[in-house]
Design an enzyme around this catalytic site. Structure first.
Site, short mmCIF file in Angstrom:
data_model
loop_
_atom_site.label_atom_id
_atom_site.label_comp_id
_atom_site.label_asym_id
_atom_site.label_seq_id
_atom_site.Cartn_x
_atom_site.Cartn_y
_atom_site.Cartn_z
N SER A 295 0.85 -1.20 0.00
CA SER A 295 0.00 0.00 0.00
C SER A 295 0.88 1.23 0.00
O SER A 295 2.01 1.20 0.47
CB SER A 295 -0.86 0.04 1.26
OG SER A 295 -0.08 0.40 2.39
N ASP A 296 0.34 2.33 -0.53
CA ASP A 296 1.03 3.60 -0.34
C ASP A 296 0.99 3.91 1.17
O ASP A 296 0.24 3.31 1.93
CB ASP A 296 0.35 4.69 -1.16
CG ASP A 296 1.31 5.83 -1.48
OD1 ASP A 296 2.32 5.99 -0.76
OD2 ASP A 296 1.07 6.55 -2.46
#
Ligand SMILES: *[C@@H]1O[C@H](CO)[C@@H](O)[C@H](O)[C@H]1NC(C)=O
Ligand SMILES: *[C@@H]1O[C@H](CO)[C@@H](O)[C@H](O)[C@H]1NC(C)=O
Ligand SMILES: *[C@@H]1O[C@H](CO)[C@@H](O)[C@H](O)[C@H]1NC(C)=O
Ligand SMILES: *[C@@H]1O[C@H](CO)[C@@H](O)[C@H](O)[C@H]1NC(C)=O
Ligand SMILES: *[C@@H]1O[C@H](CO)[C@@H](O)[C@H](O)[C@H]1NC(C)=O
Length: 768
Positions: A295-296
């Site tokens: 994930s960012d």
């Protein structure tokens, strides 16, 4: 990547609070299965290099408790000393050189800097796929060298392959531009350069692991109060499949990338990191990612806290993992996953699957193979960083990317012998850090434009403005030096204060009094006036384009550590420019009917919406995609291309009996042998030697709202003055000429196509 400022601070603090800080300060690489520290490790299956990776991963997972597994789902993975596993920091960056962004990498007196290549948008302008890969190779060599002395990780969250959809985007600079084909080639070749280990016995071994981001339809940071943490990108299936997805697909399918990062934004109402169709379905299912999905930072927290997508944090954790997320940049999954399992929201087997993807990636990197200094790339060290060859490549990359936008009456190149004094004016004329853009590292050294130019001629320098915002220009002083110099170079443009992550532009004009300074200087200058624009995004520079006193315009992107030397090479003709714009330069008026939040690529005449990029926008431009002059001239002559293509169909295909068919699907029998040749004779009709990119476009029949034209191939060649060569394209009807229909299927349109190269046009018709 970095989210709100608060997060950044949070990361740094938590990093320094970890007990094993002494490990980070050491000059030893971080790795598991170190028999010199723990003799027991030889008995662990996961440390046994004679076993297959799959069974080693399974062995490791079997030995961990649920809590320990969860430690390996966040970027700052804690140690499990019982098994001889040290803490590992997953987050390193290498967008255009090894970067200090991300806690996994740092510089020290041992390695004080790394080669800083041009920001990606300029490298993309070279249209040279072997350059993309060569840069990747050099970056991974330096990264491995830094890993070997404990200064870097093995997992790098680069490149950024989002489409540069809107000229205002603050992160457009990080991307390869607006075209899906160029972005796809850039992504897959750079990834190969980073990842490919020269180990023929073990083709899945990784030199370092790359990551293509930010998946998907992410290209708005903060525009008039709409930010990426809250933005719901409303995207049609057609735009998704022919614009936003192709670079990611190419990263995975052609580049074999080891990781994909999901973004912050929502796509059609779902956060990308919580969307099982996008993650498990497309990336892992259709494209067959061999690696991990991350994930960012901190996307999961963002869709819980900011988007309120789930009611509880446990539900957010479960949704992300069930969607196919393996690793969380941030700490959200570390905090809430165990509770989610206990609450029955997901099974432990889902955790096993996620950490297995993470471990498998580390296995391919040799992390569980004992001392990396005894493995491939083990000999790399500080001596291999910032070598003269690497630094020369940084200069070469900048030279190849720089775009000559205007050259009135051949006033460029300037003669270094005829010019006795050169006026060098502008807020970017003597900059250092500006040249390396964002996601930067510490470069080996800098050559500023002023230093580059001064190496050839005597210069008189004036910044002209106190910064790029240029609230008040020193017009009179600037006029004075330009009036007495034999030529004037104005180095203008912007820097990270006006376009950056978390900050989109609101207009396309050169800021403050920059236009005034340029125009006033041009009025009185004694010799030719060359405008150099340093920036990621394009500008409406119509005032300079149309001003006869301004003889030349160059766009130099953010040209990297050797940018000033490369600019001088081009201005004095030591290098013949060959870069071409990887994005459209729009007039300021373009923005009137284009909210940044409108994701549609295709125009909507009923609303006055003009569409985006050269593929769909037909209005006025300042400079077009693919524009770029040379000191030479190149001509193209078509030698071979078909005029008629017949696409065979099965006996019972409906289109054999109906005249209504406008297209057929690309899974038909006709696709098997659908490639044809296009041969062109390309001549350098000038006397300067030079490189030239042949851009082959196709205009498909106008069905399915297809692009007005699109790039089907490009080839960069180098040609001596007055010489010619043959350039050959193999065009696959189904892969290269097809269009995406309204439902997202690739189809071959029936009817008339026009192929274009420069001014040359060739019509061919495709029938069944
Ligand atoms: C490693 O695996 C190989 C192949 O299964 C096996 O023969 C060997 O005994 C193992 N080594 C150790 C130390 O267990
Ligand atoms: C991690 O390492 C520290 C210090 O070396 C140690 O105190 C701690 O118990 C270790 N944690 C685990 C889970 O093994
Ligand atoms: C492409 O880049 C490579 C460096 O990787 C260079 O050797 C080559 O000359 C370039 N090609 C052209 C046509 O300029
Ligand atoms: C996870 O827990 C730690 C310790 O309580 C806290 O500092 C951190 O902010 C939490 N992370 C998130 C994303 O909520
Ligand atoms: C130009 O910049 C360099 C590097 O920062 C600096 O050393 C030099 O003094 C500057 N030159 C002038 C004339 O300001």
């Amino acid at each position: 990547m970095i989210s709100k400022v608060i997060f950044v601070v949070g990361f740094l603090i938590s990093l320094h609070c970890f007990p094993s800080i002494s490990v980070r300060a050491s000059t030893q690489p971080v790795f598991a299965c170190d028999a010199t520290r723990d003799p027991n490790v030889v008995h662990y299956g996961f440390c046994n290099v004679s076993l297959g990776r799959e069974s080693r991963v399974a062995d490791l997972v079997r030995r961990l408790t649920l809590e320990q597994k969860i430690l390996f789902m966040v970027n700052s993975a804690r140690n499990v000393s019982r098994l001889g596993i040290p803490r590992y920091e997953w987050w390193s960056e290498a967008l255009h050189g090894v970067s200090y962004i991300g806690p996994g990498t740092r510089f020290s007196s041992l390695v004080p800097g790394a080669t800083s290549f041009p920001q990606v948008i300029l490298t993309a302008a070279s249209f040279n796929v072997s350059l993309f890969e060569t840069i990747g190779k050099v970056v991974s060599t330096e990264a491995r060298a830094m890993y070997n002395v404990g200064l870097a990780g093995l997992t790098f969250w680069s490149p950024n392959v989002n489409i540069f959809r809107d000229p205002r985007w603050g992160r457009g600079q990080e991307t390869p531009g607006e075209d899906p084909l160029l972005s796809s080639k850039y992504g897959s070749r750079y990834v190969r350069g980073l990842q490919q280990a020269d180990d023929h016995a073990d083709s899945s071994r990784l030199k370092v692991a790359a990551c293509c981001k930010h998946y998907t339809a992410y290209d708005l940071d903060n525009w008039k109060g709409v930010d990426r943490y809250h933005f719901n990108a409303v995207v049609t299936q057609q735009d998704m499949d022919d614009t936003f997805q192709p670079p990611f697909k190419s990263c995975v399918v052609d580049g074999n990338v080891a990781s994909v990062m999901c973004s912050y934004n929502q796509v059609n109402g779902k956060p990308t990191c919580a969307d099982p169709e996008l993650l498990a379905g497309v990336i892992r299912g259709q494209w067959k990612l061999n690696g991990y999905i991350v994930s960012d930072c901190d996307s999961v927290k963002v869709f819980y806290d900011d988007q309120h997508y789930t009611k509880t944090p446990e539900a957010a954790a479960a949704k992300a993992i069930l969607a196919g997320l393996d690793l969380n940049c941030g700490s959200f999954l570390g905090n809430h996953t165990a509770a989610a399992v206990k609450a029955g929201l997901l099974k432990e087997s889902a955790i096993d699957k996620a950490v297995s993807n993470n471990f498998a990636t580390l296995m391919r990197l040799g992390f569980f193979d004992g001392d990396p200094r005894k493995q491939p790339y083990g000999q790399l060290g500080p001596k291999d960083v910032c070598t003269s060859g690497h630094q020369e490549l940084a200069r070469e990359a900048a030279r190849q990317g720089i775009v000559l936008l205007k050259n009135r009456d051949g006033s460029l190149p300037l003669s270094p012998t005829a010019i006795k004094t050169l006026a060098v004016i502008g807020p970017n004329a003597n900059v250092t850090k500006t040249m390396i853009g964002n996601y930067e590292g510490i470069p080996c050294k800098y050559t500023t434009p002023l230093q580059g130019l001064t190496a050839s001629v005597a210069t008189k320098y004036l910044p002209g403005c106190s910064n790029v915002a240029c609230a008040t220009a020193q017009v009179n002083e600037a006029k004075k030096i330009a009036a007495s110099a034999d030529a004037t170079v104005l180095v203008m443009g912007i820097d990270q204060s006006l376009e950056r992550e978390g900050f989109d532009r609101v207009d396309l004009l050169l800021p403050g009094q920059q236009p005034l300074l340029i125009t006033e200087v041009a009025k009185v200058a004694k010799g030719p006036v060359i405008l150099v624009i340093m920036s990621g995004g394009g500008f409406d520079v119509s005032f300079a384009k149309n001003n006869n006193k301004i003889s030349g315009i160059l766009w130099v992107g953010y040209p990297g550590e050797a940018g000033g030397a490369a600019i001088a090479d081009v201005i004095f003709g030591y290098y013949n420019p060959s870069g071409k714009l990887p994005m459209t330069w729009y007039p300021q008026s373009y923005l009137e009917n284009v909210p940044m939040t409108n994701m549609n690529m295709r125009p909507d005449p009923s609303k006055g919406y003009p569409g985006r990029t050269y593929r769909f926008y037909t209005g006025k431009t300042v400079y077009t995609f693919g524009h770029g002059l040379s000191y030479s001239k190149f001509s193209h002559k078509l030698v071979k291309a078909p005029q008629l293509l017949v696409f065979p169909l099965d006996e019972d295909h409906i289109c054999r009996y109906s005249s209504d068919c406008t297209s057929v699907e690309t899974i038909e029998r006709g696709c098997e042998n659908s490639a044809f040749d296009v041969h062109l004779r390309v001549r350098n009709v000038g006397s300067h030697d030079g490189s030239h990119t042949v851009l082959l476009y196709a205009t498909p029949p106008s069905v399915h709202n297809s692009p007005r034209k699109h790039l089907v191939g490009f080839e960069k060649i180098s040609l001596r003055g007055k010489s010619a060569t043959m350039v050959r394209f193999k065009v696959d009807v189904c892969k290269d000429l097809s269009v995406v229909d309204e439902l997202g299927s690739r189809r071959v349109a029936l009817g008339q196509y026009v192929l274009h190269v420069g001014n040359l046009k060739h019509t061919l018709s495709l029938r069944i």
